[in-house]
Design a protein around this motif. Structure first.
Motif, short mmCIF file in Angstrom:
data_model
loop_
_atom_site.label_atom_id
_atom_site.label_comp_id
_atom_site.label_asym_id
_atom_site.label_seq_id
_atom_site.Cartn_x
_atom_site.Cartn_y
_atom_site.Cartn_z
N SER A 1 0.83 -1.27 0.13
CA SER A 1 0.09 0.00 -0.03
C SER A 1 0.80 1.24 -0.05
O SER A 1 0.36 2.28 -0.35
CB SER A 1 -0.81 -0.09 1.06
OG SER A 1 -0.20 0.15 2.33
N SER A 2 2.11 1.20 0.38
CA SER A 2 3.29 2.51 0.56
C SER A 2 4.18 2.25 -0.58
O SER A 2 4.70 3.50 -0.74
CB SER A 2 3.58 2.59 1.88
OG SER A 2 4.48 1.41 2.16
N SER B 1 3.63 5.00 -3.58
CA SER B 1 3.79 6.22 -3.16
C SER B 1 5.18 6.41 -2.84
O SER B 1 5.77 7.82 -3.09
CB SER B 1 2.85 6.49 -2.03
OG SER B 1 3.10 5.85 -0.80
N THR B 2 5.94 5.48 -2.17
CA THR B 2 7.46 5.61 -1.96
C THR B 2 8.05 6.32 -3.20
O THR B 2 9.22 6.86 -3.19
CB THR B 2 7.99 4.44 -1.36
OG1 THR B 2 7.30 4.09 -0.08
CG2 THR B 2 9.46 4.86 -0.90
N VAL C 1 6.62 6.90 -6.49
CA VAL C 1 5.89 7.97 -7.14
C VAL C 1 6.07 9.50 -6.42
O VAL C 1 6.33 10.52 -7.27
CB VAL C 1 4.36 7.70 -7.22
CG1 VAL C 1 3.70 8.95 -8.04
CG2 VAL C 1 4.21 6.57 -8.16
N LEU C 2 5.93 9.64 -5.01
CA LEU C 2 6.00 11.07 -4.59
C LEU C 2 7.29 11.75 -4.68
O LEU C 2 7.47 12.85 -5.25
CB LEU C 2 5.89 10.67 -2.88
CG LEU C 2 5.89 12.01 -2.03
CD1 LEU C 2 4.68 12.90 -2.63
CD2 LEU C 2 5.80 11.67 -0.65
N SER D 1 11.34 15.04 3.18
CA SER D 1 10.68 13.87 3.34
C SER D 1 11.04 12.93 4.41
O SER D 1 10.03 12.17 5.10
CB SER D 1 11.03 13.21 1.74
OG SER D 1 10.36 11.71 1.80
N THR E 1 8.24 11.77 6.84
CA THR E 1 7.66 10.23 7.06
C THR E 1 7.72 9.81 8.46
O THR E 1 6.97 9.12 8.99
CB THR E 1 8.91 9.34 6.19
OG1 THR E 1 8.71 9.65 4.57
CG2 THR E 1 8.63 7.88 6.47
N SER F 1 12.12 5.26 2.62
CA SER F 1 11.73 6.41 1.98
C SER F 1 13.00 7.54 1.13
O SER F 1 12.96 7.73 0.19
CB SER F 1 10.66 7.29 2.58
OG SER F 1 11.35 7.63 3.61
#
Length: 252
Positions: free
Chosen positions: A21-22, A25-26, A28-29, A66, A70, A117
């Protein structure tokens, strides 16, 4: 294997079930952040800052920010949930585990998340050609230090509240201003004197300065040592505050 390591293992086992689930985003962000702030906004900045192109200058600040965000995300709702909704901490305290084990194990997991991240962000940034020094290897230790300096006092705050509405207040009046005024997007020398001293007092600016020195290949000199010592003082003070608040909640 220490008791805190077993607490870390518990969080890692849970993460093993939810990492998908993360994961997106890890990756793409940082990519969207690079495109939006670095190339998008950077396209309008025609002059170099401190001798560096805007994209090269802003990237280390984004990495440090970031890392802090996080850590803050892990130190807020998951911690409140472990106290108020899931009652995980109370179950662990009944195991029995010491408060230091519960706190240390969860903090270790938070730093693991920060490391993952920050590594992803650094790799994405490297693909844009923004790393100009072998000292870039220092970026990840600095990111972990920034994450710890941010997480420990916020864990103490989260352990002191009963409703997540107070977390919204924290992000609105503390986290957002810290992100905007810590030298991530523009030099803090542009700020009024009062806000500049606020930036100096917050941990993020020190992490931004250290990360920027590493990626641009600038020797931070004595200032680098003071940055590290200041971040460590936040970590130490935050640990004692968090331990005190956890002790108040978990030990009857």
């Amino acid at each position: 294997m220490t008791a805190a390591a077993y607490v870390l293992e518990y969080h890692l086992v849970n993460y093993k079930r939810t990492w998908r689930s993360s994961a997106l985003s890890t990756l793409v962000l940082p990519l969207l952040t690079m495109l939006g702030f670095g190339l998008g906004v950077g396209g309008y900045v025609q002059t170099d800052i401190d001798g560096a192109a805007y994209l090269d200058w802003i990237v280390p600040g984004l990495i440090a920010m970031s890392a802090a965000q996080t850590a803050l995300g892990e130190a807020t709702w998951p911690v409140l949930s472990s106290f108020e909704w899931m009652k995980t901490y109370f179950a662990q305290a009944a195991a029995p585990l010491r408060v230091a084990d519960i706190l240390g194990g969860h903090l270790a997991f938070m730093l693991f998340r920060v490391l993952i991240s920050s590594t992803a962000f650094t790799l994405v940034a490297a693909c844009f050609g923004t790393m100009h020094s072998a000292a870039v290897v220092a970026v990840l230790p600095v990111a972990v230090l920034v994450g710890l300096a941010a997480a420990t006092p916020v864990m103490a705050y989260t352990a002191s509240i009963r409703s997540d509405s107070y977390l919204a207040i924290l992000f609105r009046f503390a986290v957002l201003p810290m992100s905007l005024f810590s030298g991530v997007f523009f030099p803090i020398e542009s700020l009024p004197t009062l806000l500049r001293w606020v930036a100096y007092a917050l941990p993020l600016w020190h992490g931004v300065d250290l990360t920027r020195a590493a990626t641009l290949g600038v020797n931070p000199g004595t200032a680098g040592l003071w940055h590290v010592l200041y971040l460590l003082s936040w970590c130490l003070a935050g640990w004692f505050l968090a331990h005190w608040r956890f002790q108040r909640r978990l030990v009857i």
